[in-house]
Design an enzyme around this catalytic site. Structure first.
Site, PDB file in Angstrom:
ATOM      1  CD  GLU A  49     -10.443 -60.266  60.606  1.00 42.93           C
ATOM      2  OE1 GLU A  49     -10.577 -59.263  59.871  1.00 42.93           O
ATOM      3  OE2 GLU A  49     -10.953 -61.383  60.334  1.00 42.93           O
ATOM      4  CG  ASP A  60     -15.066 -53.252  57.707  1.00 44.51           C
ATOM      5  OD1 ASP A  60     -14.899 -54.470  57.533  1.00 44.51           O
ATOM      6  OD2 ASP A  60     -14.195 -52.494  58.173  1.00 44.51           O
TER       7      ASP A  60
END
Length: 257
Positions: A49, A60
């Protein structure tokens, strides 16, 4: 057949589960990113990824945020992504999934973004901030290609799960915990039952991410799902080792052996 589908078919035939590893593209340079991908593949990663850095990444945690800021500071952009993937494809056919925030797609142009993904030969996209109700902003373009649009689902998705996964391609990304990436294995207590529920409805493999950092985590969830996604732990290893590709390879190996 898309490389992601081929990989999961191969793994199923071998009785194995997928290891999906994340790096922040361009951190610290595109040259190093390329080497990290080879190291992860050699260590046993099945799918990579590639995170596209964004200034306000809602999903995140601090480890990936800092990696993204380093990448942005180094001038990373979609042109650099084209260079990076172009170099990788000269040496590897590992499935590549681009994780990108929708704001970046809007700025670049939706059709132009999808065209670029096809041109550079990636296999799937994850758009964490694109709600299902707005899929039509992107999906009609993707449906004309062999790209997999990979949905994210969480324990809070509830009754929406069948709707969210019904047209999934590649795999479904299950979020193991509430919050952002990089948690230390503080998995939601409902996650095991939730994974089993998602698998009832998903037409594709179901993988789990957020907080997966060691082999014990992978072993636990591979009993229920089809693979694990490891992100912040990879970046922590890169930082701890000073960007040593051998250490990155060894870390990937530690997750599968």
């Amino acid at each position: 057949m898309n490389r992601i589908d081929k990989k999961f078919k191969e793994l199923k035939e071998q009785g194995k589960k997928a290891l999906i590893t994340y790096i922040s593209a361009g951190d610290p340079t595109i040259e190093k990113s390329e080497k990290f991908i080879y190291a992860l593949e050699e260590g046993g990663a099945d799918i990579i990824e590639l995170g596209i850095p964004f200034s306000d990444p809602l999903a995140d945690g601090p480890v990936i945020q800092e990696a993204g800021l380093r990448s942005i500071g180094g001038g990373f952009n979609f042109g650099k992504l084209e260079e990076l993937v172009g170099n990788i494809r000269k040496n590897s056919q590992i499935p590549l999934v681009v994780m990108v925030y929708y704001s970046s797609i809007i700025c670049y142009g939706t059709k132009e973004f999808v065209d670029l993904m096809v041109k550079i030969d990636v296999d799937g996209v994850i758009i964490p901030d694109l709600p299902y109700e707005e899929y039509d902003e992107v999906k009609p373009y993707i449906d004309k290609t062999d790209l997999c649009m990979i949905p994210l689902v969480a324990v809070t998705s509830g009754d929406r799960v069948p709707m969210l996964v019904k047209e999934a391609k590649g795999f479904v990304y299950c979020v193991s915990t509430l919050g952002v990436t990089g948690g230390q294995s503080n998995f939601d207590k409902r996650i095991d039952d939730f994974l089993a529920e998602v698998k009832k409805y998903s037409p594709v493999p179901v993988c789990i991410g957020f907080g997966i950092s060691k082999k014990a985590d992978c072993d636990r969830f591979n009993k229920i799902g089809d693979g694990c996604i490891v992100g912040s732990a990879v970046i922590r290893e890169i930082n701890k080792s000073g960007g040593d590709e051998k250490a990155v390879k060894a870390f990937a190996e530690s997750l599968v052996k």
